[in-house]
Design a protein around this motif. Sequence first.
Motif, PDB file in Angstrom:
ATOM      1  N   GLY A 151      -9.321   2.523   8.809  1.00 10.32           N
ATOM      2  CA  GLY A 151      -8.708   2.895   7.543  1.00 10.32           C
ATOM      3  C   GLY A 151      -9.739   3.404   6.719  1.00 10.32           C
ATOM      4  O   GLY A 151      -9.158   3.566   5.406  1.00 10.32           O
ATOM      5  N   ASP A 152     -11.003   3.605   6.963  1.00  6.97           N
ATOM      6  CA  ASP A 152     -11.930   4.113   6.126  1.00  6.97           C
ATOM      7  C   ASP A 152     -11.769   5.739   6.006  1.00  6.97           C
ATOM      8  O   ASP A 152     -12.702   6.348   5.245  1.00  6.97           O
ATOM      9  CB  ASP A 152     -13.304   3.865   6.336  1.00  6.97           C
ATOM     10  N   VAL A 153     -10.751   6.222   6.622  1.00  7.14           N
ATOM     11  CA  VAL A 153     -10.944   7.799   6.500  1.00  7.14           C
ATOM     12  C   VAL A 153      -9.959   8.264   5.729  1.00  7.14           C
ATOM     13  O   VAL A 153      -8.708   8.007   5.305  1.00  7.14           O
ATOM     14  CB  VAL A 153     -10.231   8.413   8.049  1.00  7.14           C
ATOM     15  N   PRO A 154     -10.342   8.887   4.443  1.00  4.08           N
ATOM     16  CA  PRO A 154      -9.743   9.401   3.556  1.00  4.08           C
ATOM     17  C   PRO A 154      -9.369  10.910   3.693  1.00  4.08           C
ATOM     18  O   PRO A 154      -9.654  11.530   4.578  1.00  4.08           O
ATOM     19  CB  PRO A 154     -10.782   9.386   2.452  1.00  4.08           C
ATOM     20  N   ALA A 155      -8.210  11.218   2.663  1.00  2.00           N
ATOM     21  CA  ALA A 155      -8.007  12.855   2.712  1.00  2.00           C
ATOM     22  C   ALA A 155      -8.302  13.022   1.230  1.00  2.00           C
ATOM     23  O   ALA A 155      -7.283  13.002   0.381  1.00  2.00           O
ATOM     24  CB  ALA A 155      -6.774  12.867   3.289  1.00  2.00           C
ATOM     25  N   ASN A 156      -9.382  13.405   0.879  1.00  2.00           N
ATOM     26  CA  ASN A 156      -9.772  13.796  -0.483  1.00  2.00           C
ATOM     27  C   ASN A 156     -10.216  15.244  -0.810  1.00  2.00           C
ATOM     28  O   ASN A 156     -10.748  15.204  -1.909  1.00  2.00           O
ATOM     29  CB  ASN A 156     -10.694  12.753  -1.119  1.00  2.00           C
ATOM     30  N   GLY A 157     -10.019  15.945   0.209  1.00  4.58           N
ATOM     31  CA  GLY A 157     -10.386  17.570  -0.022  1.00  4.58           C
ATOM     32  C   GLY A 157     -11.680  17.899   0.475  1.00  4.58           C
ATOM     33  O   GLY A 157     -12.145  19.169   0.477  1.00  4.58           O
ATOM     34  N   GLY A 158     -12.571  16.904   0.897  1.00  2.00           N
ATOM     35  CA  GLY A 158     -13.716  17.156   1.281  1.00  2.00           C
ATOM     36  C   GLY A 158     -13.878  16.971   2.862  1.00  2.00           C
ATOM     37  O   GLY A 158     -12.874  16.579   3.520  1.00  2.00           O
ATOM     38  N   LEU A 159     -14.984  17.390   3.310  1.00  2.00           N
ATOM     39  CA  LEU A 159     -15.216  16.989   4.708  1.00  2.00           C
ATOM     40  C   LEU A 159     -15.704  15.421   5.145  1.00  2.00           C
ATOM     41  O   LEU A 159     -16.106  14.901   4.310  1.00  2.00           O
ATOM     42  CB  LEU A 159     -16.498  17.825   5.323  1.00  2.00           C
ATOM     43  N   VAL A 160     -14.845  15.226   6.186  1.00  3.94           N
ATOM     44  CA  VAL A 160     -15.012  13.590   6.731  1.00  3.94           C
ATOM     45  C   VAL A 160     -15.644  13.794   7.804  1.00  3.94           C
ATOM     46  O   VAL A 160     -15.275  14.305   8.948  1.00  3.94           O
ATOM     47  CB  VAL A 160     -13.662  13.059   6.722  1.00  3.94           C
ATOM     48  N   VAL A 161     -16.969  13.113   7.746  1.00  3.49           N
ATOM     49  CA  VAL A 161     -17.803  13.138   9.071  1.00  3.49           C
ATOM     50  C   VAL A 161     -17.528  11.570   9.501  1.00  3.49           C
ATOM     51  O   VAL A 161     -17.921  10.517   9.038  1.00  3.49           O
ATOM     52  CB  VAL A 161     -19.178  13.196   8.932  1.00  3.49           C
ATOM     53  N   ILE A 162     -16.945  11.499  10.744  1.00  2.00           N
ATOM     54  CA  ILE A 162     -16.859  10.139  11.489  1.00  2.00           C
ATOM     55  C   ILE A 162     -17.836   9.917  12.541  1.00  2.00           C
ATOM     56  O   ILE A 162     -18.250  10.486  13.275  1.00  2.00           O
ATOM     57  CB  ILE A 162     -14.994  10.203  12.125  1.00  2.00           C
ATOM     58  N   ASP A 163     -18.691   8.849  12.107  1.00  4.05           N
ATOM     59  CA  ASP A 163     -19.890   8.615  13.007  1.00  4.05           C
ATOM     60  C   ASP A 163     -19.321   7.628  14.063  1.00  4.05           C
ATOM     61  O   ASP A 163     -19.155   6.114  13.601  1.00  4.05           O
ATOM     62  CB  ASP A 163     -21.008   8.185  12.290  1.00  4.05           C
ATOM     63  N   GLN A 164     -19.214   7.831  15.251  1.00  3.21           N
ATOM     64  CA  GLN A 164     -18.598   6.873  16.416  1.00  3.21           C
ATOM     65  C   GLN A 164     -19.614   6.755  17.221  1.00  3.21           C
ATOM     66  O   GLN A 164     -19.243   6.721  18.591  1.00  3.21           O
ATOM     67  CB  GLN A 164     -17.164   7.523  16.884  1.00  3.21           C
ATOM     68  N   ALA A 165     -20.933   6.419  16.942  1.00  4.16           N
ATOM     69  CA  ALA A 165     -22.098   6.382  17.827  1.00  4.16           C
ATOM     70  C   ALA A 165     -21.749   4.806  18.689  1.00  4.16           C
ATOM     71  O   ALA A 165     -22.158   5.113  20.035  1.00  4.16           O
ATOM     72  CB  ALA A 165     -23.441   6.122  17.066  1.00  4.16           C
ATOM     73  N   TYR A 166     -20.814   4.149  18.235  1.00  3.38           N
ATOM     74  CA  TYR A 166     -20.682   2.665  18.997  1.00  3.38           C
ATOM     75  C   TYR A 166     -19.386   2.808  19.670  1.00  3.38           C
ATOM     76  O   TYR A 166     -18.901   1.636  20.086  1.00  3.38           O
ATOM     77  CB  TYR A 166     -21.129   1.600  18.288  1.00  3.38           C
ATOM     78  N   LEU A 167     -18.565   3.871  19.796  1.00  2.00           N
ATOM     79  CA  LEU A 167     -17.213   3.716  20.238  1.00  2.00           C
ATOM     80  C   LEU A 167     -17.028   3.073  21.334  1.00  2.00           C
ATOM     81  O   LEU A 167     -16.047   2.307  21.881  1.00  2.00           O
ATOM     82  CB  LEU A 167     -16.627   5.296  20.249  1.00  2.00           C
ATOM     83  N   GLU A 168     -18.066   3.354  22.359  1.00  2.00           N
ATOM     84  CA  GLU A 168     -17.768   2.968  23.652  1.00  2.00           C
ATOM     85  C   GLU A 168     -17.852   1.355  23.940  1.00  2.00           C
ATOM     86  O   GLU A 168     -17.442   0.644  24.817  1.00  2.00           O
ATOM     87  CB  GLU A 168     -18.545   3.353  24.861  1.00  2.00           C
ATOM     88  N   PHE A 169     -18.529   0.642  23.105  1.00  2.00           N
ATOM     89  CA  PHE A 169     -18.457  -0.785  22.769  1.00  2.00           C
ATOM     90  C   PHE A 169     -17.251  -1.639  22.272  1.00  2.00           C
ATOM     91  O   PHE A 169     -17.016  -2.741  22.054  1.00  2.00           O
ATOM     92  CB  PHE A 169     -19.598  -1.168  22.114  1.00  2.00           C
ATOM     93  N   GLY A 170     -16.286  -0.614  21.973  1.00  3.09           N
ATOM     94  CA  GLY A 170     -14.907  -1.233  21.366  1.00  3.09           C
ATOM     95  C   GLY A 170     -14.619  -0.379  20.188  1.00  3.09           C
ATOM     96  O   GLY A 170     -15.219   0.523  19.465  1.00  3.09           O
ATOM     97  N   GLY A 171     -13.590  -0.746  19.480  1.00  2.00           N
ATOM     98  CA  GLY A 171     -13.064  -0.134  18.170  1.00  2.00           C
ATOM     99  C   GLY A 171     -12.242   1.048  18.839  1.00  2.00           C
ATOM    100  O   GLY A 171     -11.640   1.404  19.589  1.00  2.00           O
ATOM    101  N   SER A 172     -11.642   1.632  17.417  1.00  2.00           N
ATOM    102  CA  SER A 172     -10.365   2.674  17.677  1.00  2.00           C
ATOM    103  C   SER A 172     -10.927   4.276  17.981  1.00  2.00           C
ATOM    104  O   SER A 172     -11.902   4.498  17.037  1.00  2.00           O
ATOM    105  CB  SER A 172      -9.501   2.687  16.303  1.00  2.00           C
ATOM    106  N   ASP A 173     -10.787   4.867  18.852  1.00  2.00           N
ATOM    107  CA  ASP A 173     -11.142   6.276  19.046  1.00  2.00           C
ATOM    108  C   ASP A 173     -10.278   7.061  18.140  1.00  2.00           C
ATOM    109  O   ASP A 173      -9.128   7.184  17.821  1.00  2.00           O
ATOM    110  CB  ASP A 173     -10.772   6.533  20.419  1.00  2.00           C
ATOM    111  N   LEU A 174     -11.147   7.635  17.086  1.00  2.00           N
ATOM    112  CA  LEU A 174     -10.714   8.615  15.995  1.00  2.00           C
ATOM    113  C   LEU A 174     -10.769   9.977  16.114  1.00  2.00           C
ATOM    114  O   LEU A 174     -10.304  10.737  15.414  1.00  2.00           O
ATOM    115  CB  LEU A 174     -11.351   8.076  14.637  1.00  2.00           C
ATOM    116  N   SER A 175     -11.032  10.381  17.328  1.00  2.00           N
ATOM    117  CA  SER A 175     -11.083  11.676  17.845  1.00  2.00           C
ATOM    118  C   SER A 175      -9.824  12.335  17.698  1.00  2.00           C
ATOM    119  O   SER A 175      -9.868  13.798  17.297  1.00  2.00           O
ATOM    120  CB  SER A 175     -11.719  11.887  19.010  1.00  2.00           C
ATOM    121  N   PRO A 176      -8.605  11.979  17.621  1.00  2.00           N
ATOM    122  CA  PRO A 176      -7.415  12.714  17.588  1.00  2.00           C
ATOM    123  C   PRO A 176      -7.140  13.210  16.128  1.00  2.00           C
ATOM    124  O   PRO A 176      -6.462  14.160  16.005  1.00  2.00           O
ATOM    125  CB  PRO A 176      -6.409  11.378  17.768  1.00  2.00           C
TER     126      PRO A 176
END
Length: 529
Positions: A151-176
């Motif tokens: 839920g931290d991914v905004p749409a505020n007109g700037g670039l959003v950089v999503i750091d998913q270094a730990y994705l493989e250990f759990g959590g939501s894949d946000l690459s879509p």
Amino acid sequence: MVCGDLAELQRYRWQEGWEQHIPPGTPVIRLDQNTQPRPPSWYAGAAAWLARVPVNAYPDSRYEELREAIAEYAGFPIEQVVPTAGADEALMLCALLTLSPGDRAYARAPYYALYQNATRLAGGVMSDDPDDARLTWVCSPHNHTGEDAPGDVPANGGLVVIDQAYLEFGGSDLSPLVRERDDVVVVRTLSKAFAIAGARVGYLLAPPDLADTLEAIRPPGSISSFSVAVALRALADTGAMRADVAETVGERERLRAALVDLGWNVSESCANCLFADLGTPAAPTIARLLRAGIVVRTFDAMPTCLRITIGSPADNDRVLEALGGSAARPGAPAAGRTGRVQRTTRETRIDAEWALDGSGQSRVTTGIGFLDHMLTALTFHSLTDLRLTCTGDLWVDEHHTVEDVAIALGQALDGALGDRAGIARYGDARAPLDEALCHATVDLGGRGFSSVLLPLRGDRVGGLPASLLPHFFDSLSREGRLAIHLDGHGGDDHHVIEAAFKALALALREAVSRDQRRAGALPSTKGAM
């Protein structure tokens, strides 16, 4: 002269100053860096193929083969993949691409320190307000808390950089989101789940136009040829990675439950770490851990908090023992006899854990496939559980690896047996394999001796020099303080050796078994070893 803004930057630090607080001679466990506790299973045999990497030439700056491998793993077109020297270079590129002097960037606190450094290097400033940010850093799963934060991914007109270094250990894949929006990029790394932090390989997933621009500003050749070779090998064996991750996740939940039982407030985590807020200053707890040789992550700005990287099962047991908690493992025998050895020489580095009250499970990697096969057979037929990794100087020959593995196994066996009271002591067994038949007798009385009479016809068996087999059993017997007698016959060397290991396994299974009639002492007419 240094630019005034850059002169104020602080270099990134892992935990510092711990050395002076650990008693001399105490083995150190680093649980502050959020890396996997062991190298990948394939790494022990890496020397041979790394020797084929051309060191005198620059790497292919396009990294076509690496990009293809990443694209296949991530499920993205190759045109949207940008390989980088770790995730940190990817973060730097995003800041340079987006920020001009005075532009604002935002990240939810507490955040990874490099977000601020990358922002400042690009001329930007960190802001407390997400609404006016030209660049938004999102970390999910979150570093440091491990929280899944889609839920931290905004749409505020700037670039959003999503750091998913730990994705493989759990959590939501946000690459879509990269496919759905033109203002989102995803940063990933092979340092964490793939356990190749030392290789420094990461990558960006970006919309095509952004990927082209990021590729244009990426330094040429920033990923070494050796790192590319290691990354390709890692991406070719995702099954091994997932097995290691599954173990880490299981250990994470075990450790969290035990810390909660101690009264700790521990956040649920989708990373390979646990974040705890003790509610009171964490310094006494940190000092207690340091006295036990355990280094964890601390935070000057959050003095009641600490972060613990998930280590090996043995590492996590040491954490709980230092804190006075229970180190019991789900499904493990209540009174398991386990020997643990960490052995480092100029030739080899070995981490071994041998549980005598097991079920025949093993994870063995020595870089010598035939030796791995034999130790797996030894474990399976003795109904013990063995974890062993060895990285040795196989570019020289197999001698040091075979010898030191046997030494470590012997030491682990000796440690698991303790005072040896109440064991059967003796074991005798035969094992056939087609035309081969071998006989093994062992005595766990405490005196090391070996007699090996195996009729081997060739110089090598499965890539292993035949002359090292007697030496292996001799080293095992001396360090494990047991007598081993092996003899057999057969026409195929592979069959003879495998039958010998199986016979030894069956004999060990009998010898280490508990004899309730002799619960107080080792069976001996002398009354002593």
